[in-house]
Design a protein around this motif. Structure first.
Motif, PDB file in Angstrom:
ATOM      1  N   MET A  66       8.865  24.932 112.615  1.00 38.46           N
ATOM      2  CA  MET A  66       9.333  23.600 112.877  1.00 38.46           C
ATOM      3  C   MET A  66      10.595  23.361 112.047  1.00 38.46           C
ATOM      4  O   MET A  66      10.677  23.796 110.902  1.00 38.46           O
ATOM      5  CB  MET A  66       8.243  22.597 112.485  1.00 38.46           C
ATOM      6  N   ASN A  67      11.557  22.665 112.577  1.00 34.91           N
ATOM      7  CA  ASN A  67      12.779  22.284 111.875  1.00 34.91           C
ATOM      8  C   ASN A  67      12.639  20.859 111.370  1.00 34.91           C
ATOM      9  O   ASN A  67      12.313  19.954 112.137  1.00 34.91           O
ATOM     10  CB  ASN A  67      13.991  22.378 112.796  1.00 34.91           C
ATOM     11  N   ILE A  68      12.880  20.668 110.069  1.00 36.57           N
ATOM     12  CA  ILE A  68      12.702  19.362 109.443  1.00 36.57           C
ATOM     13  C   ILE A  68      13.961  19.020 108.652  1.00 36.57           C
ATOM     14  O   ILE A  68      14.535  19.890 107.992  1.00 36.57           O
ATOM     15  CB  ILE A  68      11.491  19.376 108.491  1.00 36.57           C
ATOM     16  N   ALA A  69      14.380  17.762 108.687  1.00 33.86           N
ATOM     17  CA  ALA A  69      15.511  17.288 107.887  1.00 33.86           C
ATOM     18  C   ALA A  69      14.991  16.254 106.895  1.00 33.86           C
ATOM     19  O   ALA A  69      14.194  15.388 107.247  1.00 33.86           O
ATOM     20  CB  ALA A  69      16.585  16.669 108.774  1.00 33.86           C
ATOM     21  N   ILE A  70      15.445  16.373 105.653  1.00 35.42           N
ATOM     22  CA  ILE A  70      15.067  15.438 104.593  1.00 35.42           C
ATOM     23  C   ILE A  70      16.340  14.758 104.101  1.00 35.42           C
ATOM     24  O   ILE A  70      17.310  15.431 103.751  1.00 35.42           O
ATOM     25  CB  ILE A  70      14.399  16.176 103.401  1.00 35.42           C
ATOM     26  N   ALA A  71      16.341  13.423 104.069  1.00 35.04           N
ATOM     27  CA  ALA A  71      17.488  12.666 103.570  1.00 35.04           C
ATOM     28  C   ALA A  71      17.208  12.285 102.121  1.00 35.04           C
ATOM     29  O   ALA A  71      16.250  11.580 101.838  1.00 35.04           O
ATOM     30  CB  ALA A  71      17.714  11.417 104.411  1.00 35.04           C
ATOM     31  N   GLY A  72      18.025  12.805 101.215  1.00 34.36           N
ATOM     32  CA  GLY A  72      17.874  12.516  99.798  1.00 34.36           C
ATOM     33  C   GLY A  72      17.226  13.668  99.066  1.00 34.36           C
ATOM     34  O   GLY A  72      16.265  14.255  99.549  1.00 34.36           O
ATOM     35  N   THR A  73      17.790  14.007  97.900  1.00 36.24           N
ATOM     36  CA  THR A  73      17.238  15.118  97.117  1.00 36.24           C
ATOM     37  C   THR A  73      16.885  14.657  95.705  1.00 36.24           C
ATOM     38  O   THR A  73      17.054  15.383  94.733  1.00 36.24           O
ATOM     39  CB  THR A  73      18.233  16.293  97.059  1.00 36.24           C
ATOM     40  N   GLY A  74      16.380  13.439  95.608  1.00 36.05           N
ATOM     41  CA  GLY A  74      15.862  12.949  94.329  1.00 36.05           C
ATOM     42  C   GLY A  74      14.468  13.507  94.121  1.00 36.05           C
ATOM     43  O   GLY A  74      14.080  14.509  94.722  1.00 36.05           O
ATOM     44  N   TYR A  75      13.682  12.879  93.263  1.00 26.71           N
ATOM     45  CA  TYR A  75      12.346  13.386  92.966  1.00 26.71           C
ATOM     46  C   TYR A  75      11.481  13.500  94.213  1.00 26.71           C
ATOM     47  O   TYR A  75      10.841  14.519  94.443  1.00 26.71           O
ATOM     48  CB  TYR A  75      11.646  12.477  91.936  1.00 26.71           C
ATOM     49  N   VAL A  76      11.454  12.482  95.029  1.00 26.92           N
ATOM     50  CA  VAL A  76      10.596  12.498  96.216  1.00 26.92           C
ATOM     51  C   VAL A  76      11.156  13.423  97.290  1.00 26.92           C
ATOM     52  O   VAL A  76      10.444  14.279  97.816  1.00 26.92           O
ATOM     53  CB  VAL A  76      10.416  11.062  96.778  1.00 26.92           C
ATOM     54  N   GLY A  77      12.430  13.288  97.610  1.00 26.20           N
ATOM     55  CA  GLY A  77      13.023  14.093  98.682  1.00 26.20           C
ATOM     56  C   GLY A  77      13.016  15.574  98.393  1.00 26.20           C
ATOM     57  O   GLY A  77      12.639  16.387  99.248  1.00 26.20           O
ATOM     58  N   LEU A  78      13.413  15.973  97.200  1.00 25.70           N
ATOM     59  CA  LEU A  78      13.451  17.398  96.872  1.00 25.70           C
ATOM     60  C   LEU A  78      12.048  17.982  96.782  1.00 25.70           C
ATOM     61  O   LEU A  78      11.799  19.095  97.255  1.00 25.70           O
ATOM     62  CB  LEU A  78      14.218  17.637  95.573  1.00 25.70           C
ATOM     63  N   SER A  79      11.118  17.245  96.206  1.00 23.71           N
ATOM     64  CA  SER A  79       9.731  17.718  96.131  1.00 23.71           C
ATOM     65  C   SER A  79       9.155  17.910  97.527  1.00 23.71           C
ATOM     66  O   SER A  79       8.511  18.924  97.819  1.00 23.71           O
ATOM     67  CB  SER A  79       8.862  16.728  95.356  1.00 23.71           C
ATOM     68  N   LEU A  80       9.398  16.957  98.399  1.00 23.02           N
ATOM     69  CA  LEU A  80       8.918  17.048  99.774  1.00 23.02           C
ATOM     70  C   LEU A  80       9.581  18.210 100.508  1.00 23.02           C
ATOM     71  O   LEU A  80       8.923  18.964 101.222  1.00 23.02           O
ATOM     72  CB  LEU A  80       9.177  15.731 100.503  1.00 23.02           C
ATOM     73  N   ALA A  81      10.885  18.377 100.315  1.00 23.90           N
ATOM     74  CA  ALA A  81      11.613  19.459 100.970  1.00 23.90           C
ATOM     75  C   ALA A  81      11.074  20.821 100.554  1.00 23.90           C
ATOM     76  O   ALA A  81      10.863  21.700 101.391  1.00 23.90           O
ATOM     77  CB  ALA A  81      13.104  19.358 100.658  1.00 23.90           C
ATOM     78  N   VAL A  82      10.828  21.003  99.268  1.00 24.59           N
ATOM     79  CA  VAL A  82      10.306  22.284  98.772  1.00 24.59           C
ATOM     80  C   VAL A  82       8.903  22.522  99.301  1.00 24.59           C
ATOM     81  O   VAL A  82       8.569  23.635  99.725  1.00 24.59           O
ATOM     82  CB  VAL A  82      10.341  22.322  97.232  1.00 24.59           C
ATOM     83  N   LEU A  83       8.082  21.507  99.303  1.00 26.63           N
ATOM     84  CA  LEU A  83       6.720  21.643  99.822  1.00 26.63           C
ATOM     85  C   LEU A  83       6.730  22.037 101.295  1.00 26.63           C
ATOM     86  O   LEU A  83       6.059  22.983 101.709  1.00 26.63           O
ATOM     87  CB  LEU A  83       5.948  20.339  99.634  1.00 26.63           C
ATOM     88  N   LEU A  84       7.527  21.338 102.093  1.00 24.59           N
ATOM     89  CA  LEU A  84       7.582  21.627 103.528  1.00 24.59           C
ATOM     90  C   LEU A  84       8.273  22.954 103.831  1.00 24.59           C
ATOM     91  O   LEU A  84       7.969  23.605 104.828  1.00 24.59           O
ATOM     92  CB  LEU A  84       8.286  20.485 104.256  1.00 24.59           C
ATOM     93  N   ALA A  85       9.192  23.382 102.968  1.00 19.95           N
ATOM     94  CA  ALA A  85       9.938  24.623 103.199  1.00 19.95           C
ATOM     95  C   ALA A  85       9.067  25.865 103.072  1.00 19.95           C
ATOM     96  O   ALA A  85       9.470  26.947 103.490  1.00 19.95           O
ATOM     97  CB  ALA A  85      11.108  24.716 102.230  1.00 19.95           C
TER      98      ALA A  85
END
Length: 58
Positions: A1-20
């Motif tokens: 699945m392709n996912i886009a995350i807006a923002g790489t603060g604590y929440v965005g980066l943590s979510l991006a790494v988890l989903l990646a």
């Protein structure tokens, strides 16, 4: 699945790494210094797990 995350603060980066771990993730941010750090595999926030993931992810 392709996912886009807006923002790489604590929440965005943590979510991006988890989903990646099982998806293709693109994270975007309006702060170019954060984007540059992430592209160099350096976490822009202080978090041991994120730092380890970025350092070892190929």
């Amino acid at each position: 699945m392709n996912i886009a995350i807006a923002g790489t603060g604590y929440v965005g980066l943590s979510l991006a790494v988890l989903l990646a771990q099982h998806n293709s993730v693109t994270a975007v941010d309006i702060l170019p210094e954060r984007v540059e750090k992430i592209n160099r595999r350096i976490s822009p926030i202080q978090d041991v797990e994120l730092e380890e993931y970025l350092a070892h992810k190929e």
